[in-house]
Motif scaffolding. Structure first.
Motif, PDB file in Angstrom:
ATOM      1  N   PRO A 178      16.567  -1.293  -4.436  1.00  0.00           N
ATOM      2  CA  PRO A 178      16.036   0.056  -4.239  1.00  0.00           C
ATOM      3  C   PRO A 178      15.929   0.395  -2.751  1.00  0.00           C
ATOM      4  O   PRO A 178      15.616  -0.473  -1.931  1.00  0.00           O
ATOM      5  N   TYR A 179      16.174   1.650  -2.422  1.00  0.00           N
ATOM      6  CA  TYR A 179      16.185   2.028  -1.008  1.00  0.00           C
ATOM      7  C   TYR A 179      14.807   1.892  -0.361  1.00  0.00           C
ATOM      8  O   TYR A 179      14.702   1.579   0.814  1.00  0.00           O
ATOM      9  N   GLN A 180      13.724   2.086  -1.142  1.00  0.00           N
ATOM     10  CA  GLN A 180      12.386   1.909  -0.578  1.00  0.00           C
ATOM     11  C   GLN A 180      12.174   0.451  -0.167  1.00  0.00           C
ATOM     12  O   GLN A 180      11.574   0.170   0.869  1.00  0.00           O
ATOM     13  N   SER A 181      12.687  -0.472  -0.976  1.00  0.00           N
ATOM     14  CA  SER A 181      12.577  -1.898  -0.642  1.00  0.00           C
ATOM     15  C   SER A 181      13.385  -2.218   0.607  1.00  0.00           C
ATOM     16  O   SER A 181      12.946  -3.015   1.447  1.00  0.00           O
ATOM     17  N   LYS A 195       0.856  -1.176   0.000  1.00  0.00           N
ATOM     18  CA  LYS A 195       0.000   0.000   0.000  1.00  0.00           C
ATOM     19  C   LYS A 195       0.896   1.231   0.000  1.00  0.00           C
ATOM     20  O   LYS A 195       1.841   1.318   0.772  1.00  0.00           O
ATOM     21  N   GLN A 196       0.584   2.160  -0.867  1.00  0.00           N
ATOM     22  CA  GLN A 196       1.368   3.388  -0.944  1.00  0.00           C
ATOM     23  C   GLN A 196       0.973   4.317   0.189  1.00  0.00           C
ATOM     24  O   GLN A 196      -0.210   4.570   0.419  1.00  0.00           O
ATOM     25  N   VAL A 197       1.985   4.802   0.921  1.00  0.00           N
ATOM     26  CA  VAL A 197       1.775   5.762   1.999  1.00  0.00           C
ATOM     27  C   VAL A 197       2.814   6.868   1.862  1.00  0.00           C
ATOM     28  O   VAL A 197       3.821   6.711   1.191  1.00  0.00           O
ATOM     29  N   THR A 198       2.557   7.971   2.507  1.00  0.00           N
ATOM     30  CA  THR A 198       3.517   9.068   2.528  1.00  0.00           C
ATOM     31  C   THR A 198       4.021   9.219   3.948  1.00  0.00           C
ATOM     32  O   THR A 198       3.236   9.311   4.884  1.00  0.00           O
ATOM     33  N   ILE A 199       5.346   9.174   4.112  1.00  0.00           N
ATOM     34  CA  ILE A 199       5.946   9.407   5.423  1.00  0.00           C
ATOM     35  C   ILE A 199       7.033  10.460   5.273  1.00  0.00           C
ATOM     36  O   ILE A 199       7.613  10.633   4.202  1.00  0.00           O
ATOM     37  N   ARG A 200       7.315  11.130   6.348  1.00  0.00           N
ATOM     38  CA  ARG A 200       8.377  12.139   6.342  1.00  0.00           C
ATOM     39  C   ARG A 200       9.575  11.557   7.080  1.00  0.00           C
ATOM     40  O   ARG A 200       9.468  11.141   8.225  1.00  0.00           O
ATOM     41  N   THR A 202      18.576  10.157   7.281  1.00  0.00           N
ATOM     42  CA  THR A 202      18.047   8.792   7.264  1.00  0.00           C
ATOM     43  C   THR A 202      17.919   8.296   5.832  1.00  0.00           C
ATOM     44  O   THR A 202      18.288   7.157   5.519  1.00  0.00           O
ATOM     45  N   ILE A 203      17.426   9.154   4.957  1.00  0.00           N
ATOM     46  CA  ILE A 203      17.286   8.790   3.548  1.00  0.00           C
ATOM     47  C   ILE A 203      18.647   8.523   2.927  1.00  0.00           C
ATOM     48  O   ILE A 203      18.838   7.540   2.209  1.00  0.00           O
ATOM     49  N   GLU A 261      22.533   4.855   0.557  1.00  0.00           N
ATOM     50  CA  GLU A 261      23.899   4.321   0.468  1.00  0.00           C
ATOM     51  C   GLU A 261      23.915   2.821   0.743  1.00  0.00           C
ATOM     52  O   GLU A 261      24.588   2.061   0.050  1.00  0.00           O
ATOM     53  N   LEU A 262      23.171   2.401   1.758  1.00  0.00           N
ATOM     54  CA  LEU A 262      23.106   0.984   2.092  1.00  0.00           C
ATOM     55  C   LEU A 262      22.464   0.190   0.958  1.00  0.00           C
ATOM     56  O   LEU A 262      22.933  -0.898   0.596  1.00  0.00           O
TER      57      LEU A 262
END
Length: 69
Positions: free
Chosen positions: A45-48, A21-26, A31-32, A37-38
């Motif tokens: 992908p960093y989202q994964s 489910k797509q959500v928006t978080i700040r 942290t990003i 980098e990791l």
């Protein structure tokens, strides 16, 4: 298109529990950067990577210890 479709032999999607489910978080910029980098080192992908980390926390019932300074 047909006027009527027969779904009597249909089966439920076995992957329906794993749908995302797509959500928006700040998130903080640092942290990003850390997860990007990791993720680059791991080749995903960093989202994964963030999703995998959060899923691991949820499955192991990891509790956050917060202390205000």
């Amino acid at each position: 298109m047909r006027d009527h479709y027969d779904f009597s032999d249909s089966v439920k999607n076995p992957y329906a529990k794993k749908l995302k489910k797509q959500v928006t978080i700040r998130l903080d910029e640092d942290t990003i950067v850390y997860f990007k980098e990791l993720a680059e080192d791991k080749g995903i992908p960093y989202q994964s990577l963030i999703n995998l980390y959060l899923r691991d926390c949820a499955q192991s019932h990891r509790d956050l210890k917060m202390q205000w300074q």
